[in-house]
Write a protein that holds these residues in place. Structure first.
Motif, mmCIF file in Angstrom:
data_model
loop_
_atom_site.group_PDB
_atom_site.id
_atom_site.type_symbol
_atom_site.label_atom_id
_atom_site.label_comp_id
_atom_site.label_asym_id
_atom_site.label_seq_id
_atom_site.Cartn_x
_atom_site.Cartn_y
_atom_site.Cartn_z
ATOM 1 N N SER A 12 45.992 36.843 29.807
ATOM 2 C CA SER A 12 44.275 37.201 30.328
ATOM 3 C C SER A 12 43.835 35.853 29.334
ATOM 4 O O SER A 12 44.529 35.377 28.370
ATOM 5 C CB SER A 12 43.867 38.594 29.237
ATOM 6 N N PRO A 13 43.141 35.413 30.619
ATOM 7 C CA PRO A 13 42.918 33.831 29.792
ATOM 8 C C PRO A 13 41.359 34.923 28.554
ATOM 9 O O PRO A 13 40.659 33.583 27.980
ATOM 10 C CB PRO A 13 41.296 33.604 30.894
ATOM 11 N N ASP A 15 40.423 35.002 24.965
ATOM 12 C CA ASP A 15 41.079 34.414 23.835
ATOM 13 C C ASP A 15 41.427 34.589 22.486
ATOM 14 O O ASP A 15 42.381 34.224 22.174
ATOM 15 C CB ASP A 15 39.813 33.052 23.600
ATOM 16 N N ASP A 16 40.745 36.060 22.185
ATOM 17 C CA ASP A 16 41.143 36.784 21.016
ATOM 18 C C ASP A 16 42.676 38.214 21.615
ATOM 19 O O ASP A 16 42.003 39.278 21.597
ATOM 20 C CB ASP A 16 39.887 37.300 20.461
ATOM 21 N N ASN A 17 43.108 37.622 21.629
ATOM 22 C CA ASN A 17 44.785 38.567 21.266
ATOM 23 C C ASN A 17 44.689 39.490 22.370
ATOM 24 O O ASN A 17 44.257 40.779 22.048
ATOM 25 C CB ASN A 17 44.504 38.947 20.235
ATOM 26 N N PRO A 18 44.400 38.968 23.766
ATOM 27 C CA PRO A 18 43.489 40.532 24.075
ATOM 28 C C PRO A 18 45.634 41.078 24.532
ATOM 29 O O PRO A 18 46.547 41.194 24.192
ATOM 30 C CB PRO A 18 44.113 39.859 26.029
ATOM 31 N N SER A 19 45.300 42.050 25.416
ATOM 32 C CA SER A 19 46.355 43.583 24.995
ATOM 33 C C SER A 19 45.964 44.012 26.304
ATOM 34 O O SER A 19 45.809 45.283 26.785
ATOM 35 C CB SER A 19 46.201 44.433 23.879
ATOM 36 N N LEU A 20 46.921 43.438 27.412
ATOM 37 C CA LEU A 20 46.882 44.067 28.424
ATOM 38 C C LEU A 20 48.213 45.792 28.271
ATOM 39 O O LEU A 20 49.549 45.507 28.292
ATOM 40 C CB LEU A 20 47.743 43.508 29.956
ATOM 41 N N LEU A 37 44.772 45.926 39.312
ATOM 42 C CA LEU A 37 43.437 46.186 38.141
ATOM 43 C C LEU A 37 45.046 46.126 36.723
ATOM 44 O O LEU A 37 45.295 46.947 36.767
ATOM 45 C CB LEU A 37 42.901 46.892 38.959
ATOM 46 N N PHE A 38 44.188 45.376 35.799
ATOM 47 C CA PHE A 38 44.846 45.247 34.492
ATOM 48 C C PHE A 38 43.964 45.978 33.853
ATOM 49 O O PHE A 38 42.681 45.821 33.276
ATOM 50 C CB PHE A 38 45.520 43.747 34.107
ATOM 51 N N LEU A 39 44.498 47.101 32.744
ATOM 52 C CA LEU A 39 44.073 47.403 31.986
ATOM 53 C C LEU A 39 43.702 46.866 30.391
ATOM 54 O O LEU A 39 45.290 46.634 30.169
ATOM 55 C CB LEU A 39 44.242 49.363 31.940
ATOM 56 N N GLU A 40 43.042 46.076 29.880
ATOM 57 C CA GLU A 40 43.081 45.213 28.777
ATOM 58 C C GLU A 40 42.517 46.233 27.258
ATOM 59 O O GLU A 40 41.259 47.094 27.598
ATOM 60 C CB GLU A 40 41.689 43.807 29.071
ATOM 61 N N GLY A 41 42.994 46.642 26.511
ATOM 62 C CA GLY A 41 42.356 47.618 25.504
ATOM 63 C C GLY A 41 42.091 47.365 24.271
ATOM 64 O O GLY A 41 41.442 47.699 24.038
ATOM 65 N N ALA A 42 42.897 45.885 24.098
ATOM 66 C CA ALA A 42 41.865 45.781 22.697
ATOM 67 C C ALA A 42 40.550 44.815 22.487
ATOM 68 O O ALA A 42 40.257 45.049 21.780
ATOM 69 C CB ALA A 42 42.976 43.606 22.573
ATOM 70 N N HIS A 43 40.367 44.841 23.951
ATOM 71 C CA HIS A 43 38.780 44.478 23.903
ATOM 72 C C HIS A 43 38.012 45.853 25.057
ATOM 73 O O HIS A 43 37.096 45.099 24.888
ATOM 74 C CB HIS A 43 38.200 42.613 24.789
ATOM 75 N N PRO A 56 50.851 32.064 42.565
ATOM 76 C CA PRO A 56 50.182 32.190 40.829
ATOM 77 C C PRO A 56 49.247 33.727 41.355
ATOM 78 O O PRO A 56 48.581 33.664 42.062
ATOM 79 C CB PRO A 56 49.748 30.838 40.448
ATOM 80 N N MET A 57 49.545 34.306 40.257
ATOM 81 C CA MET A 57 47.590 35.221 39.963
ATOM 82 C C MET A 57 46.807 34.510 39.703
ATOM 83 O O MET A 57 46.502 33.574 39.079
ATOM 84 C CB MET A 57 48.125 36.655 39.093
ATOM 85 N N GLU A 58 45.516 34.869 40.462
ATOM 86 C CA GLU A 58 44.710 34.608 40.077
ATOM 87 C C GLU A 58 43.541 35.347 39.817
ATOM 88 O O GLU A 58 43.471 36.616 40.293
ATOM 89 C CB GLU A 58 43.860 33.578 41.437
ATOM 90 N N PRO A 59 43.166 34.819 38.762
ATOM 91 C CA PRO A 59 41.765 35.994 37.359
ATOM 92 C C PRO A 59 40.602 36.219 38.523
ATOM 93 O O PRO A 59 40.296 35.041 39.545
ATOM 94 C CB PRO A 59 41.714 35.559 36.143
ATOM 95 N N ILE A 60 40.387 37.132 38.973
ATOM 96 C CA ILE A 60 39.082 37.233 39.957
ATOM 97 C C ILE A 60 38.361 37.839 39.492
ATOM 98 O O ILE A 60 36.876 37.363 39.668
ATOM 99 C CB ILE A 60 39.297 38.217 41.193
ATOM 100 N N THR A 61 37.439 38.831 38.372
ATOM 101 C CA THR A 61 36.428 39.010 37.995
ATOM 102 C C THR A 61 37.243 40.372 36.599
ATOM 103 O O THR A 61 39.098 40.289 36.392
ATOM 104 C CB THR A 61 35.926 40.002 38.241
ATOM 105 N N ARG A 62 36.807 39.667 35.742
ATOM 106 C CA ARG A 62 36.514 41.211 34.393
ATOM 107 C C ARG A 62 35.212 41.740 33.548
ATOM 108 O O ARG A 62 34.588 41.268 34.242
ATOM 109 C CB ARG A 62 37.440 40.652 33.399
ATOM 110 N N TRP A 63 35.649 42.733 33.810
ATOM 111 C CA TRP A 63 34.297 43.690 32.760
ATOM 112 C C TRP A 63 34.095 44.107 31.422
ATOM 113 O O TRP A 63 35.552 45.137 31.765
ATOM 114 C CB TRP A 63 33.469 44.393 34.294
ATOM 115 N N LYS A 64 34.114 45.086 30.897
ATOM 116 C CA LYS A 64 33.502 45.684 29.753
ATOM 117 C C LYS A 64 33.715 46.659 30.568
ATOM 118 O O LYS A 64 33.001 47.382 30.848
ATOM 119 C CB LYS A 64 33.146 45.115 29.031
#
Length: 104
Positions: A12-13, A15-20, A37-43, A56-64
């Protein structure tokens, strides 16, 4: 006999300790390319990543997904989102599929 082979890796891009803590696969935009679709639980984010075999995997988008204050008050012991589902309710139309997530 079972054998595991690493096909790709993703970091994950954030910066602050992501948790997939979960992943769901599907063709979200009907272009013939599988998205993850990755579930990022820390944030409290959902991250969409494009992946083709051999590339390689390419990030497309991320939302809270959840507001941090809400999480602190309600779910302090759990990473959110924890589960999600992808469903295409309109396969004959160009409308995007539904992505839903839930708590407890």
């Amino acid at each position: 006999k079972w054998a595991l082979e690493e096909l790709a890796t993703y970091e994950s891009p954030i910066d602050d300790n992501p948790s997939l803590n979960g992943v769901i696969a599907g063709d979200l935009n009907r272009d013939g390319v599988r998205e993850l679709l990755f579930l990022e639980g820390a944030h409290g984010h959902l991250e969409v990543v494009s992946w083709r075999a051999g590339a390689p995997m390419e990030p497309i988008t991320r939302w809270k997904v959840f507001d941090t204050l809400f999480l602190q008050q309600q779910f302090t012991n759990f990473a959110e989102p924890r589960e999600a589902a992808i469903a295409d309710f309109t396969p004959q139309t160009p409308e995007p599929p539904l992505i839903t997530f839930f708590t407890k």
